[in-house]
Design an enzyme around this catalytic site. Structure first.
Site, PDB file in Angstrom:
ATOM      1  N   GLU A  22       9.219  -3.956  10.854  1.00  0.00           N
ATOM      2  CA  GLU A  22       9.656  -2.667  10.325  1.00  0.00           C
ATOM      3  C   GLU A  22      10.125  -1.764  11.447  1.00  0.00           C
ATOM      4  O   GLU A  22       9.416  -1.555  12.441  1.00  0.00           O
ATOM      5  CB  GLU A  22       8.530  -1.976   9.548  1.00  0.00           C
ATOM      6  CG  GLU A  22       8.948  -0.625   8.985  1.00  0.00           C
ATOM      7  CD  GLU A  22       7.953  -0.031   8.003  1.00  0.00           C
ATOM      8  OE1 GLU A  22       8.187   1.097   7.534  1.00  0.00           O
ATOM      9  OE2 GLU A  22       6.935  -0.694   7.708  1.00  0.00           O
ATOM     10  N   GLU A  79      -1.378  -5.209   9.159  1.00  0.00           N
ATOM     11  CA  GLU A  79      -0.559  -4.552  10.162  1.00  0.00           C
ATOM     12  C   GLU A  79      -1.201  -4.629  11.537  1.00  0.00           C
ATOM     13  O   GLU A  79      -2.416  -4.411  11.683  1.00  0.00           O
ATOM     14  CB  GLU A  79      -0.362  -3.069   9.795  1.00  0.00           C
ATOM     15  CG  GLU A  79       0.337  -2.857   8.477  1.00  0.00           C
ATOM     16  CD  GLU A  79       0.526  -1.382   8.151  1.00  0.00           C
ATOM     17  OE1 GLU A  79       1.012  -1.098   7.045  1.00  0.00           O
ATOM     18  OE2 GLU A  79       0.195  -0.524   8.998  1.00  0.00           O
ATOM     19  N   ASP A  99      -0.805  -6.123   0.274  1.00  0.00           N
ATOM     20  CA  ASP A  99      -1.260  -5.484   1.509  1.00  0.00           C
ATOM     21  C   ASP A  99      -2.777  -5.340   1.567  1.00  0.00           C
ATOM     22  O   ASP A  99      -3.404  -4.918   0.590  1.00  0.00           O
ATOM     23  CB  ASP A  99      -0.663  -4.077   1.620  1.00  0.00           C
ATOM     24  CG  ASP A  99       0.741  -4.078   2.180  1.00  0.00           C
ATOM     25  OD1 ASP A  99       1.129  -5.062   2.836  1.00  0.00           O
ATOM     26  OD2 ASP A  99       1.466  -3.083   1.958  1.00  0.00           O
ATOM     27  N   LYS A 148      -0.980  -9.330   3.555  1.00  0.00           N
ATOM     28  CA  LYS A 148      -0.256  -8.780   4.705  1.00  0.00           C
ATOM     29  C   LYS A 148      -1.147  -7.775   5.409  1.00  0.00           C
ATOM     30  O   LYS A 148      -1.784  -6.942   4.752  1.00  0.00           O
ATOM     31  CB  LYS A 148       1.062  -8.118   4.272  1.00  0.00           C
ATOM     32  CG  LYS A 148       1.851  -7.493   5.446  1.00  0.00           C
ATOM     33  CD  LYS A 148       3.266  -7.140   5.046  1.00  0.00           C
ATOM     34  CE  LYS A 148       3.373  -5.961   4.104  1.00  0.00           C
ATOM     35  NZ  LYS A 148       2.938  -4.685   4.757  1.00  0.00           N
ATOM     36  N   ASP A 197       0.825  -1.207   0.000  1.00  0.00           N
ATOM     37  CA  ASP A 197       0.000   0.000   0.000  1.00  0.00           C
ATOM     38  C   ASP A 197       0.860   1.258   0.000  1.00  0.00           C
ATOM     39  O   ASP A 197       0.347   2.371  -0.068  1.00  0.00           O
ATOM     40  CB  ASP A 197      -1.004  -0.003   1.150  1.00  0.00           C
ATOM     41  CG  ASP A 197      -0.369  -0.077   2.531  1.00  0.00           C
ATOM     42  OD1 ASP A 197       0.871  -0.128   2.622  1.00  0.00           O
ATOM     43  OD2 ASP A 197      -1.119  -0.089   3.527  1.00  0.00           O
ATOM     44  N   SER A 198       2.181   1.076   0.019  1.00  0.00           N
ATOM     45  CA  SER A 198       3.122   2.169  -0.227  1.00  0.00           C
ATOM     46  C   SER A 198       2.863   2.818  -1.579  1.00  0.00           C
ATOM     47  O   SER A 198       3.308   3.947  -1.824  1.00  0.00           O
ATOM     48  CB  SER A 198       4.565   1.664  -0.162  1.00  0.00           C
ATOM     49  OG  SER A 198       4.719   0.486  -0.950  1.00  0.00           O
TER      50      SER A 198
END
Length: 264
Positions: A181, A114, A84, A112, A45-46
């Protein structure tokens, strides 16, 4: 190269060979990353920041992620594709199932998300429904407003112990991979040794099972912005993009990247 699967990644961990991962958001870069021998493509999602121009990942939607996952799938030949789940797309287990299904149907091999120990039920349900999960811990960009900025996580002993406990709990819940991270390298090493699943790091030192970078960062395409210490520009000493990608893979495999100056 034969198709990379979870079995492949687990064998790399067991054999002590580093796993390489890079982001890609389209077919062209997916093809180049495959040719360089990268095992894992992260459709991150960057893309909200490097492609869409936002100042965070928060505006990215499931539809955005599915679109780019389909594009990467078309350019992919053998890499393992991880995508993501974007902000607020897995706030409930039901949402997570819908979002996960959308990305898997778009071509992802794993999703993925978070968070920390509170994700255990969501991860367990996804895994029980055939969706492999990577749990992203430490600095979680989707929670940047709650964290008060992009800061190293787990510096205090109590925080480090909590993260270690959460990592074990998420593996027990069914997480097939962890991503750490911006955590101190000593903590990242402890987590990597404490779990049996592969652990990928970004700003987590060289002791993790593998490394990931945003491809725009490692190609020096975001030089107008302040670069985190864990980033290295692999284009500086190379003639072209394919050579830079190969240099990244070689540096990770030889445990030359990340170096001490890239760690916390």
């Amino acid at each position: 190269m034969p198709d990379v699967t979870l079995t492949t990644l687990n064998k790399l961990k067991q054999n002590g060979e580093k796993i390489t991962c890079l982001t890609a958001y389209d077919a062209t870069f997916a093809k180049l990353v495959n040719e360089a021998g990268v095992e894992v493509i992260l459709v991150g999602d960057s893309l909200g920041m490097v492609l869409q121009g936002h100042d965070s990942t928060l505006p990215v939607s499931v539809e955005d992620m599915a679109y780019h996952t389909r594009a990467v799938k078309r350019g992919n030949s053998s890499a393992f594709i991880m995508a993501d789940l974007p902000f607020m797309s897995y706030a409930t287990v039901e949402q997570a199932l819908r979002s996960g299904a959308a990305l898997m149907q778009a071509g992802a091999h794993m999703v993925k998300l978070e968070g920390a120990g509170w994700l255990a039920e969501t991860i367990r349900t996804l895994a029980n429904n055939g969706v492999p999960v990577c749990a992203h811990m430490g600095l979680t960009p989707q929670a940047v407003n709650l964290l008060g900025g992009y800061k190293v996580q787990g510096r205090l002993d109590a925080q480090a112990q909590a993260m270690l406990d959460d990592a074990k709990a998420l593996e027990a819940a069914g997480a097939s991979m962890l991503l750490l991270e911006c955590v101190p390298s000593t903590l990242a090493n402890a987590i990597t040794q404490a779990v049996s699943v592969p652990v990928i790091g970004i700003g987590a030192g060289s002791g993790t099972d593998g490394q990931v970078l945003v491809i725009h960062d490692m190609l020096g395409l975001t030089r107008g912005h302040r670069q985190p210490r864990f980033v290295k520009n692999f284009m500086l000493d190379q003639q072209d993009v394919p050579a830079a990608l190969r240099a990244y893979v070689d540096a990770v495999k030889r445990v030359e990247f990340p170096a001490a100056e890239n760690e916390f």
